[in-house]
Design an enzyme around this catalytic site. Sequence first.
Site, PDB file in Angstrom:
ATOM      1  CD  GLU D  77      -3.185  -0.940   2.012  1.00 38.06           C
ATOM      2  OE1 GLU D  77      -4.312  -0.737   1.533  1.00 38.06           O
ATOM      3  OE2 GLU D  77      -2.958  -1.003   3.237  1.00 38.06           O
ATOM      4  CG  HIS D  96      -2.715   2.673   5.931  1.00 36.93           C
ATOM      5  ND1 HIS D  96      -4.058   2.970   6.033  1.00 36.93           N
ATOM      6  CD2 HIS D  96      -2.660   1.360   5.587  1.00 36.93           C
ATOM      7  CE1 HIS D  96      -4.772   1.893   5.759  1.00 36.93           C
ATOM      8  NE2 HIS D  96      -3.942   0.898   5.480  1.00 36.93           N
ATOM      9  CG  HIS D  98      -5.614  -1.634   9.647  1.00 36.40           C
ATOM     10  ND1 HIS D  98      -5.193  -2.888   9.287  1.00 36.40           N
ATOM     11  CD2 HIS D  98      -5.406  -0.854   8.551  1.00 36.40           C
ATOM     12  CE1 HIS D  98      -4.743  -2.868   8.034  1.00 36.40           C
ATOM     13  NE2 HIS D  98      -4.855  -1.646   7.576  1.00 36.40           N
ATOM     14  CG  HIS D 167      -8.522  -0.370   4.593  1.00 38.36           C
ATOM     15  ND1 HIS D 167      -8.096  -0.404   3.292  1.00 38.36           N
ATOM     16  CD2 HIS D 167      -7.422  -0.580   5.333  1.00 38.36           C
ATOM     17  CE1 HIS D 167      -6.792  -0.658   3.259  1.00 38.36           C
ATOM     18  NE2 HIS D 167      -6.368  -0.772   4.484  1.00 38.36           N
TER      19      HIS D 167
END
Lengths: 242, 242, 242, 242
Positions: D77, D96, D98, D167
């Site tokens: 990613e 990024h 979660h 996500h």
Amino acid sequence: MPDLAAALRDLVAANHILAHEGIVHAYGHISMRHPERPDRFFLAAGCSPETVTLDDIREYDLECKPVLADGHTMYVERPIHGAIFQRRPDVNSVIHNHAHEVIPYSVAKTVRLRPLFITAAAIGAEIPVWDSRDKFRDVGMLVTTMAQGHDLAQRLDRASVALLRGHGSVVTGKSIYDAVHTAVLLRDNAKIQTEAMRFGEITYLDEGEIAKSGGPPQGPNSRAWKYWLARCGDARRRGEGR
Amino acid sequence: MPDLAAALRDLVAANHILAHEGIVHAYGHISMRHPERPDRFFLAAGCSPETVTLDDIREYDLECKPVLADGHTMYVERPIHGAIFQRRPDVNSVIHNHAHEVIPYSVAKTVRLRPLFITAAAIGAEIPVWDSRDKFRDVGMLVTTMAQGHDLAQRLDRASVALLRGHGSVVTGKSIYDAVHTAVLLRDNAKIQTEAMRFGEITYLDEGEIAKSGGPPQGPNSRAWKYWLARCGDARRRGEGR
Amino acid sequence: MPDLAAALRDLVAANHILAHEGIVHAYGHISMRHPERPDRFFLAAGCSPETVTLDDIREYDLECKPVLADGHTMYVERPIHGAIFQRRPDVNSVIHNHAHEVIPYSVAKTVRLRPLFITAAAIGAEIPVWDSRDKFRDVGMLVTTMAQGHDLAQRLDRASVALLRGHGSVVTGKSIYDAVHTAVLLRDNAKIQTEAMRFGEITYLDEGEIAKSGGPPQGPNSRAWKYWLARCGDARRRGEGR
Amino acid sequence: MPDLAAALRDLVAANHILAHEGIVHAYGHISMRHPERPDRFFLAAGCSPETVTLDDIREYDLECKPVLADGHTMYVERPIHGAIFQRRPDVNSVIHNHAHEVIPYSVAKTVRLRPLFITAAAIGAEIPVWDSRDKFRDVGMLVTTMAQGHDLAQRLDRASVALLRGHGSVVTGKSIYDAVHTAVLLRDNAKIQTEAMRFGEITYLDEGEIAKSGGPPQGPNSRAWKYWLARCGDARRRGEGR
């Protein structure tokens, strides 16, 4: 009395386990009936369970008077233990705790705590709630007199567990291993039930399932006890001390 | 058999990972099909996953009889593993656990657990719930007979995961790495879904998203396995042992 | 001044306790009125409570000016402390914190935080909420001027605790031991009340119960203080240092 | 390039901080724009943030191609980072993650995440949600192509934070210190908002309050960074390494 020495070491370990698992915090206590003198019990002097050592353990009669009056600090709520030991010859250990997950069930007017998963069956089908307001509004909520202790023991009756309104719970067991197991699973069941009740109608254990299960037998070599000992670091310390 | 030795060390590590991540506690177990003899599987003797060592690993046939009858303590719920290994040749690892976050979905009458974030896709679109009451009310809720195991395996069918009403779950995988990954993400999805459902209508993964993702491939060198090893302290111990 | 030295070491310990118990995080602070000069107070220089050492403690007058202008970093919200010490001669310690469990009660329009279990009685029957918008919209939400501090102290009035809308709380005590105890129990009560309110109508402590309890007396040798010291590791360090 | 060396050590520390604070787990990543070459950025090779060392840091161009093609494992990613660095010259770090507490807001159809306490003001008044289904249903939910990255960057636009449906989130900052601070406070705000919304109508920060606060300035010597370093143990390790 090698057995008594081992039992007292396990009572110390029970203090550490309950603290490490988050069942007791600064406050709370666990007692053990004297294995050779059923008219006496052991309880730590007035310190937090996490900090208890063998030197802190004291012996009391069932009126909660210390056998040796050495001026040690004492838990003011000793009558919880003495009164239950008097009324319940089958009980050899009592835990009083303020586990956060359980307290909501002590103040809810329309919801009651009930076992919903198999491992928690030992908490029992019916969990009574004792409210100090009913008879003791004048003296406050703490269980500091034998009269309060007897009233609580009567409300507990034949159950394993009773809740104290706006306060916490008492958990009993045939042994300290049983009482610790039930106290941890009581907390777990409360936490899980609170989440499950969000989902609308749910299935609880029924009477037959509770009777058939009752939880696995507990002792110094049982799976759960050894797991909790390892987690709180007492497994290693015990090994060194024996 | 150097590969087998490494696999068994990873089975021990899987026990520690599941304990450290809070998927298993005092109870719960993980098995691995014998990599060279698909009619056998490995499972720890009857101790808590956190305390498992290589010496505790035992070998069983698919009827759950020990290959060496050395009188060791055994998990009574071995039939969960044997029955699933019999029915599902694609499965090489089975985890039975009581993760607290998942249990509410096993007792809810109107809510079901569904994957809602990409990493959890491997739990699958449909998660069946097995209820011991349907056929085994007389013998209790534990899965202690092969008949119960076969019934559970049939309810699981082709799914990755099944819930056991009022009890916990079984999680399967092509490998122990897969099974551990799915078990952790099952717990995470349950926790997140419980919070998300408070917000009214929510978007779940759809069938296409689940099929396309399925989660990253897992193995002894995968990112998640190395992360979990490091967290539970086994990364270092493994280094010393090899 | 051996007493002052011990008091300052306990102020450092109070910082560590509040951090370890999750009451303060990167931000938050605790002050102690000078035991011999009531027109002064002690507070750490601008660092996180968890990292505070004796070298970080600074002395301020009640207008929040440093006694020694050594150019140290300072908490901009010192006026919370100075203003409360001016208005409340009975208060000898003030804690400002952003405990996550308490913040929802600072922004809720129809719910208020109330003591529901005995150990939390010291938070008091009425907990006022101060909103910076009422008078200080132009300068923002932080309490950086004495005018803001005085307004907050006036809203606090005779209470033990006040909430700051969209910000956190202030907790006061006759001593640092009292203030730490009340801050931890405030957080615990908030957490438990949030869960209990899910259950519909609940029973709170009434005025009489709050008045009778008020919580156990706190000091450097009290049960809770020694427990928190042990948990954050300061008990051992203190022993070495004395 | 002593500054670059220090910056890279802080990038490693940022990985450890985010792991220790529970913002990233097995998955998730943080990048830093090259301080001397704005057309390049640094990112760890494909390992979990908790396990990142200086040796794992790699350099990429803004099309996400490695500067040294040494065959290292790469996060698939990467386009999240490259595309945001292309569109947003003011951004020098991208995270990024979660974080579990934030994901419910990415799937809720009628609720949005909004800052409600002052420290979280930096997350911004408007937090856009990007849904891979809108344009990329065929290729799945992961952001693995520059086309997906550009689409996400366009949805982010001038905001600090964007959610990815089902996500997780992306968090941006002028520096790694800013990005880490915003990521932690985003998680905290989500956790607190989820609880606060139970209480019916609540007060959020208004536009003026968000504009006036924006959070304290962040850097290698700021209070929060030093606190997080101390908590994850990197403070000591850094001391030894310098």
